[in-house]
Each structure stands twice: as structure tokens, then as C-alpha cells.
Design an enzyme around this catalytic site. Sequence first.
Site, mmCIF file in Angstrom:
data_model
loop_
_atom_site.group_PDB
_atom_site.id
_atom_site.type_symbol
_atom_site.label_atom_id
_atom_site.label_comp_id
_atom_site.label_asym_id
_atom_site.label_seq_id
_atom_site.Cartn_x
_atom_site.Cartn_y
_atom_site.Cartn_z
ATOM 1 N N ASP A 4 37.515 26.840 49.997
ATOM 2 C CA ASP A 4 38.653 27.520 48.151
ATOM 3 C C ASP A 4 39.701 26.185 47.950
ATOM 4 O O ASP A 4 40.210 25.308 48.762
ATOM 5 C CB ASP A 4 39.131 28.826 49.595
ATOM 6 C CG ASP A 4 40.303 29.410 48.554
ATOM 7 O OD1 ASP A 4 40.566 29.998 47.485
ATOM 8 O OD2 ASP A 4 41.316 29.833 49.318
ATOM 9 N N SER A 5 40.604 26.992 46.792
ATOM 10 C CA SER A 5 41.555 26.236 46.308
ATOM 11 C C SER A 5 42.830 26.210 47.702
ATOM 12 O O SER A 5 43.339 25.660 47.890
ATOM 13 C CB SER A 5 42.162 26.590 45.406
ATOM 14 O OG SER A 5 42.794 28.504 45.834
ATOM 15 N N CYS A 63 35.877 31.419 46.764
ATOM 16 C CA CYS A 63 36.666 31.093 45.641
ATOM 17 C C CYS A 63 36.523 31.822 44.275
ATOM 18 O O CYS A 63 35.794 30.845 43.434
ATOM 19 C CB CYS A 63 37.604 29.605 45.078
ATOM 20 S SG CYS A 63 39.000 29.796 44.123
ATOM 21 N N GLU A 102 50.297 32.291 50.020
ATOM 22 C CA GLU A 102 50.721 30.993 50.403
ATOM 23 C C GLU A 102 52.361 30.701 51.125
ATOM 24 O O GLU A 102 52.509 29.703 51.623
ATOM 25 C CB GLU A 102 50.694 30.169 49.025
ATOM 26 C CG GLU A 102 49.287 30.049 48.209
ATOM 27 C CD GLU A 102 48.280 29.322 48.949
ATOM 28 O OE1 GLU A 102 48.811 28.255 49.830
ATOM 29 O OE2 GLU A 102 47.124 29.358 49.054
ATOM 30 N N CYS A 144 40.093 37.720 44.155
ATOM 31 C CA CYS A 144 40.567 36.573 44.300
ATOM 32 C C CYS A 144 40.564 36.418 45.878
ATOM 33 O O CYS A 144 41.200 37.301 46.505
ATOM 34 C CB CYS A 144 42.118 36.107 43.612
ATOM 35 S SG CYS A 144 42.688 35.348 44.591
ATOM 36 N N HIS A 160 42.597 35.459 48.185
ATOM 37 C CA HIS A 160 43.808 35.429 48.274
ATOM 38 C C HIS A 160 44.454 36.651 48.769
ATOM 39 O O HIS A 160 44.930 36.851 49.449
ATOM 40 C CB HIS A 160 45.095 35.246 47.935
ATOM 41 C CG HIS A 160 44.958 32.603 47.563
ATOM 42 N ND1 HIS A 160 43.862 32.464 47.104
ATOM 43 C CD2 HIS A 160 46.224 32.611 48.408
ATOM 44 C CE1 HIS A 160 44.625 31.030 47.519
ATOM 45 N NE2 HIS A 160 45.577 31.096 48.364
HETATM 46 N N1 DGL Z 1 41.754 32.030 46.440
HETATM 47 C C1 DGL Z 1 41.255 31.632 44.809
HETATM 48 C C2 DGL Z 1 40.052 32.415 44.547
HETATM 49 O O1 DGL Z 1 39.594 33.114 45.052
HETATM 50 C C3 DGL Z 1 42.077 31.181 43.859
HETATM 51 C C4 DGL Z 1 43.395 30.843 43.790
HETATM 52 C C5 DGL Z 1 44.258 29.948 43.987
HETATM 53 O O2 DGL Z 1 43.506 29.240 43.399
HETATM 54 O O3 DGL Z 1 44.699 30.028 42.020
HETATM 55 O O4 DGL Z 1 40.468 32.537 42.899
#
Ligand code: DGL
Length: 267
Positions: free
Chosen positions: A9-10, A72, A151, A183, A185
Site C-alpha cells: 500500500d502507499s 491500495c 495518517e 480506499c 485507509h
Molecule cells: N490507501 C490507498 C488507497 O487505497 C491510497 C491512499 C493514498 O495514498 O492516497 O487508495
Amino acid sequence: MKKPIGIFDSGVGGLTVYKAIRAAFPEEDLIYFGDTARVPYGPKSPNTIIEYSIQNSRFLLQQGIKILVVACNTSSSVAIPHLQQLTDIPIIGVILPGAEMAAQQTVNQRIGVIGTEGTIRSEAYTSAIKQILPSAQVFSRACPLFVPLVEEGWLSGSTARDIVCEYLRFYQDLDIDTLVLGCTHYPLLKEMIQSVMGESVILVDSAEAITSYLRGLLPPEYDGARGSDRFYVSDNEEKFAALARRILGQELTSLQRVRLFESWFAQ
Ligand code: DGL
């Protein structure tokens, strides 16, 4: 020899996917990479996201993984065909499992999708949902401030609530019965999102959806031995470890920083 499953993931968001996989497959060895040096991916262009995703995948492939999980949505929405050119091992993104689950859950066929700018711009969810359920109406909304909130670890409180309300106001009169958390997150804001949307709206978390995909690829036998965990990040190990503690409710036993790209300045 047992080969690990690779997950990237990012940043920390993919830990929601890691957690679901760990719970469903206690015997598997897992390697997680969080690209914390370059998060967020959401506002970046498709080519940049593809480039980063290739570098992350190459790193995991070097570790001898047997399956690559792209935890991600932003990467999954644009990079999967490019990653498939790197390897013959199975690659699982989060979009299709999430789209399938949304199509199964909806009754009135009015589905909301929230995600990063990159994911929403790609329309990957809209086309995946419409392929499965052509009569569905999909209402997409980018929520760019959700990733920095997570974050920062701001998962509750009045600031988080104001931001969540502001973005989700979009759905006020749209009568959706299902909302895809597009997402990785966002499941960390699930309680807040559910309280703003109301209990009647079903939230789809692709972290949960992805485990049934993995089950189809992994043999069912379990010898009782717990699998190992290795975590890698490209920056800020301390911050990652603190957030991971909060998300997973435990200390990370193995966390290392790695460099995926050449530095332009002298070491
Ligand atoms: N968690 C990631 C996603 O599912 C990316 C969030 C990001 O880096 O902007 O899209």
C-alpha cells in the site's frame, strides 16, 4: 519451502487488508510494504502511481512471494495490467472484490463509492460494478482529506467528524443503500462514516472482500504453525510503528526501512 504472500500500500491503510488476511490465514507467511516516503498516491497522476506500484511490486517479487496483493485502491485502479507484465504469480487488487460485494449487498441498486482522487477519476469501481450489475446507479465522491486524517491518527473527534460530514453531505438526497469504502485507509474511519451515513447504509470494506478471493488461490490445509510477519516501509518507521500499533493492537516484531529508488544526492 513455504513462500510468503506480498502485500503493498502507499502507507498504513493497507494494514486493514493485512489484518483481514492475517485473521483468515494464520498459517501464511506475510510480507507488507508501505510506501511511506511517497504517500499519498491519491492526488498523483496515473503514470506516477503506475511507476511507484511497479517499484513496490519488484521489491516484493525479490522476496520470493507466491501471490501479490495490491492493498491500495489507487494502485489497483490503474496499475494491475502493468504489474501483470512483471510476473506470472497471481495478482489481486481490491477493486473487483469490493465491487462484487457491493453488487451483492445492494437492494435498491443505488451504490456510493468514496475513494482518493486517483481512484474516483479512474472510474474503476463504476465500471466494475456496472459490469456485474448493469442496472446499478453509482455515485462517486473523492474524499482527499480522509487519508491525511488517518495518517495523522485522527480517527475520532470533532475535526474528523466535520471533515467526514462535509464530504458525505454529497449523499444526503441520493438514497444510496450501500457505500464502498474505496480506499484501504477508510475502514479506519468506519465508525465515523457509519454514524454520519446512518445505520441503514451498508459499508463495504474491500479488506474483508479480498480474503474470499485469496481462499480460492490457497490450499485449505493448516498444520497449526503460525506464519511469520515482515513489515517494510520506505520512510518514517517510528510513525508507521505507532499507527500500526493502533490499527493492529499489537507491536510490530519485524519492521525495516528499505530504499526502492536511487538518491540524487551523495550518501
Ligand atoms: N490507501 C490507498 C488507497 O487505497 C491510497 C491512499 C493514498 O495514498 O492516497 O487508495
